[in-house]
Write an enzyme that holds these catalytic residues in place. Structure first.
Site, PDB file in Angstrom:
ATOM      1  N   ARG A   1       0.823  -1.213   0.000  1.00 51.17           N
ATOM      2  CA  ARG A   1       0.000   0.000   0.000  1.00 51.17           C
ATOM      3  C   ARG A   1       0.853   1.258   0.000  1.00 51.17           C
ATOM      4  NH1 ARG A   1      -4.293  -1.755   4.520  1.00 51.17           N
ATOM      5  NH2 ARG A   1      -5.318  -3.431   3.411  1.00 51.17           N
TER       6      ARG A   1
ATOM      7  N   ARG B   1      -3.780   6.439   0.655  1.00 49.60           N
ATOM      8  CA  ARG B   1      -4.396   7.621   1.262  1.00 49.60           C
ATOM      9  C   ARG B   1      -3.468   8.428   2.146  1.00 49.60           C
ATOM     10  NH1 ARG B   1      -9.510   5.088   4.074  1.00 49.60           N
ATOM     11  NH2 ARG B   1      -8.163   3.240   4.084  1.00 49.60           N
TER      12      ARG B   1
ATOM     13  N   ARG C   1      -7.653  10.881  -6.122  1.00 47.98           N
ATOM     14  CA  ARG C   1      -8.855  10.163  -5.683  1.00 47.98           C
ATOM     15  C   ARG C   1     -10.071  11.081  -5.686  1.00 47.98           C
ATOM     16  NH1 ARG C   1     -12.591   7.453  -4.718  1.00 47.98           N
ATOM     17  NH2 ARG C   1     -12.906   5.853  -3.132  1.00 47.98           N
TER      18      ARG C   1
ATOM     19  N   ASP D   1      -6.986  -3.705  -7.392  1.00 51.25           N
ATOM     20  CA  ASP D   1      -7.649  -4.268  -6.221  1.00 51.25           C
ATOM     21  C   ASP D   1      -7.853  -5.753  -6.443  1.00 51.25           C
ATOM     22  OD1 ASP D   1      -9.197  -3.402  -3.628  1.00 51.25           O
ATOM     23  OD2 ASP D   1     -10.494  -4.853  -4.645  1.00 51.25           O
TER      24      ASP D   1
ATOM     25  N   TYR E   1     -14.425 -13.169  -0.073  1.00 49.22           N
ATOM     26  CA  TYR E   1     -15.266 -12.003  -0.336  1.00 49.22           C
ATOM     27  C   TYR E   1     -16.451 -12.356  -1.237  1.00 49.22           C
ATOM     28  CZ  TYR E   1     -11.642  -9.058   1.723  1.00 49.22           C
ATOM     29  OH  TYR E   1     -10.742  -8.484   2.593  1.00 49.22           O
TER      30      TYR E   1
END
Length: 349
Positions: free
Chosen positions: A28, A32, A41, A78, A154
């Site tokens: 990562r 952010r 973003r 992702d 998921y």
């Protein structure tokens, strides 16, 4: 006799070639915590739209390389793009994360369409190509995918979870039908990673983020075996492209994972003792890890002491410095800069 250097520290380390210092990148590393990421973003809006926008995704992938000079960039994408490409409904909700229409029957598995994935994922391949053409010569590009077990978690639950009980129950009660879902994911993941390699990725990583929820026999069946199948097929087609596996939470089962899968590098999480990894794993595979991401939030002596311990323990064998999990949003960028400088100034014995 050692093969000559590729000019990329990460690829050399994965091939057990000598390097002057450990290569490094951070899970990562694009995200952010960086103001330049937050700007992109905000402009793009929807997270899936960002993943499928080659110009924006390439820019985000390159941002930490410009700032910190890591030895590798990792594709911004992702792990749930595969179910999306297979036709499962997926959306990302603010404050909630990914939400999927759950698949829990054979009919749901049969409705998935592997023939559609490359059309849907073509923007990702364009992102890989853009990044590969923009990186400095010594910087490797890592493509990636989620491992079948983790992606299936998921797809079955329909959202994130800590225990993934519905998935584990299905795997135990009806392994044949659940196995059909895993087979679809093995096929799709192999094809997806192959296209990333053909677009310019120098290495690929499989993230098995939820392997730690499984018992020993279930781990062997749903984590090890599918990973071995993917690695075997990739090695047949792309023998010079290394594969990194990250069975997060696997603990001592990591030794079986390394022995059976044929991976070139193994990621270890923060809970893994680095001394155990050095003694048990490093003679056969490159170790990647495993600084606590919260140590990077803290910075200073706490971060530096942990980093030096990892460097001192693992630098005598094939090793890639990384975190035990991804950088968290509250991480100060200046702490990442200090950590990068510490690693860059380390010299192998």
């Amino acid at each position: 006799m050692n093969k000559p250097s590729t000019g990329k520290r990460l690829i050399d380390a994965l091939a057990h070639r000598p390097v002057d210092r450990p290569p490094f990148w951070f899970m990562r590393q694009a995200g952010r915590y960086l103001p330049e990421y937050r700007k992109i973003r905000a402009q793009v809006g929807d997270f899936l739209e960002l993943c499928y926008s080659p110009e924006a995704a390439a820019e985000v992938t390159l941002q930490p390389i410009r700032r910190y000079g890591m030895d590798a960039a990792i594709l911004f994408a992702d792990i749930l793009l595969i179910p999306d490409a297979l036709g499962q409904k997926l959306e990302y909700r603010e404050g909630e994360g990914p939400v999927l229409e759950p698949i829990r029957t054979g009919a749901g598995v049969a409705a998935l369409d592997p023939a559609t994935i490359h059309e849907r994922l073509s923007p990702v391949y364009e992102t890989v190509s853009r990044v590969a053409g923009a990186l400095p010569d010594g910087t490797a590009l890592i493509g990636f995918a989620g491992s079948p077990w983790t992606v299936a978690c998921y797809m079955v639950e329909g959202h994130g979870s800590k225990e993934f009980q519905e998935t584990r129950l299905w795997a135990l009660r009806d392994p044949q039908v659940f196995g059909a879902l895993i087979d679809v994911l093995v096929e799709a993941t192999t094809a997806y990673l192959g296209h990333q390699i053909e677009a310019g990725a120098h290495a690929v990583q499989l993230f098995d983020s939820w392997s730690g929820v499984l018992s020993e026999d279930q781990f062997a069946r749903w984590c090890v075996a599918p990973t071995q199948a993917i690695v075997s097929q990739l090695k047949q087609r792309y023998p010079d492209v290394p594969v990194i596996g990250f069975p997060r939470g696997a603990g001592s089962k990591t030794a079986d994972y390394v022995a059976a899968t044929g991976i070139d590098g193994v990621g270890i999480d923060t809970s893994m003792p680095v001394g155990w990894a050095a003694r048990t794993l490093q003679s056969t595979v490159a170790i990647q890890g495993n600084l606590d991401p919260l140590a990077v939030v803290t910075g200073g002596k706490a971060m530096e002491d942990q980093a030096r311990h990892i460097l001192g323990t693992l630098s005598n064998g094939p090793f890639i410095f990384n975190l035990g999990h991804g950088i968290v949003p509250q991480t100060p960028p200046e702490h990442v800069a200090a950590l990068s400088e510490l690693i860059r100034n380390w010299r192998n014995a």
